[in-house]
Design an enzyme around this catalytic site. Structure first.
Site, short mmCIF file in Angstrom:
data_model
loop_
_atom_site.label_atom_id
_atom_site.label_comp_id
_atom_site.label_asym_id
_atom_site.label_seq_id
_atom_site.Cartn_x
_atom_site.Cartn_y
_atom_site.Cartn_z
N GLY A 46 0.83 -1.20 0.00
CA GLY A 46 0.00 0.00 0.00
C GLY A 46 0.86 1.24 0.00
O GLY A 46 2.03 1.21 0.42
N GLN A 51 3.21 9.78 1.50
CA GLN A 51 4.47 9.06 1.30
C GLN A 51 5.19 9.50 0.03
O GLN A 51 6.38 9.24 -0.13
CB GLN A 51 4.24 7.55 1.25
CG GLN A 51 3.81 6.97 2.60
CD GLN A 51 3.62 5.47 2.49
OE1 GLN A 51 2.56 5.00 2.11
NE2 GLN A 51 4.66 4.71 2.79
N CYS A 90 6.58 -0.95 6.13
CA CYS A 90 6.14 0.29 5.46
C CYS A 90 7.25 0.75 4.53
O CYS A 90 8.43 0.71 4.89
CB CYS A 90 5.86 1.35 6.52
SG CYS A 90 5.35 2.93 5.84
N LEU A 91 6.87 1.20 3.34
CA LEU A 91 7.86 1.67 2.38
C LEU A 91 8.61 2.91 2.88
O LEU A 91 9.69 3.21 2.40
CB LEU A 91 7.19 1.98 1.03
CG LEU A 91 6.63 0.76 0.29
CD1 LEU A 91 5.83 1.21 -0.93
CD2 LEU A 91 7.73 -0.21 -0.12
N HIS A 132 -3.59 0.88 8.03
CA HIS A 132 -2.23 1.40 7.95
C HIS A 132 -2.18 2.62 7.02
O HIS A 132 -1.60 3.66 7.36
CB HIS A 132 -1.31 0.27 7.45
CG HIS A 132 0.12 0.65 7.23
ND1 HIS A 132 1.16 -0.01 7.86
CD2 HIS A 132 0.70 1.58 6.43
CE1 HIS A 132 2.31 0.52 7.46
NE2 HIS A 132 2.06 1.48 6.59
N GLU A 133 -2.83 2.50 5.86
CA GLU A 133 -2.78 3.60 4.87
C GLU A 133 -3.57 4.80 5.36
O GLU A 133 -3.15 5.95 5.18
CB GLU A 133 -3.31 3.12 3.51
CG GLU A 133 -2.52 1.98 2.88
CD GLU A 133 -1.02 2.16 2.91
OE1 GLU A 133 -0.55 3.30 2.76
OE2 GLU A 133 -0.30 1.17 3.13
N HIS A 136 -1.65 6.87 7.72
CA HIS A 136 -0.70 7.78 7.05
C HIS A 136 -1.35 9.14 6.78
O HIS A 136 -0.68 10.17 6.81
CB HIS A 136 -0.24 7.21 5.71
CG HIS A 136 0.94 6.29 5.79
ND1 HIS A 136 2.15 6.68 6.29
CD2 HIS A 136 1.09 5.00 5.39
CE1 HIS A 136 3.01 5.66 6.21
NE2 HIS A 136 2.39 4.62 5.68
ZN LIG Z 1 3.15 2.75 5.39
#
Ligand SMILES: [Zn+2]
Length: 149
Positions: A46, A51, A90-91, A132-133, A136
């Protein structure tokens, strides 16, 4: 379409609260195409707009090895049920995988890139991914919620 730079933990952008999308225009579509390209390129599950440095309430996610792509604009969790603890990554937070407690089932109301209302249902991994997204979009990282055991 383009691969965008993924902002990393420590960058203040990741700690801001994103604003709702009000214009469902070509610019939004181009951003979401870039987000999908970036997500696939980075091999993530995701990706939320902050991000890639855009403080707007948008996320994209991919399941089933890339065969299912979900996109959500202005997502809101309207139902959450159960509990599940599982490792997340997480990226924007390299090399950390820690356990987080999330609802087992969620229902998310959102819009597609054209402004049409959509409903997303997530179980297990997908539920955790949606939560999670959406975190963010409020400046929250999964490392804030790690289950200490
Ligand atoms: Zn993340």
């Amino acid at each position: 379409m383009a691969i965008r730079k993924i902002y990393q933990v420590g960058d203040d952008t990741l700690r801001q609260v994103s604003k709702p999308v009000t214009e469902f225009d070509d610019k939004l579509s181009a951003l979401m195409d870039d987000m999908i390209d970036t997500l696939i390129y980075a091999d993530g599950a995701g990706l939320a707009a902050p991000q890639v440095g855009v403080l707007k309430r948008i996320f994209v996610a991919t399941f089933d090895g890339g065969s299912t792509i979900v996109e959500a604009v202005n997502p809101v969790i309207v139902k959450a049920k159960g509990k599940r603890v599982a490792a997340e990554g997480c990226l924007s937070v390299p090399n950390i995988h820690d356990k987080v407690e999330r609802p087992r089932h969620v229902v998310v109301h959102a819009y597609d890139r054209h402004g049409n209302p959509i409903e997303l249902k997530g179980d297990g991994f997908a539920a955790a991914c949606f939560c999670h997204e959406i975190d963010h979009l409020d400046g929250v990282l999964f490392t804030d919620k790690t289950v200490k055991k």
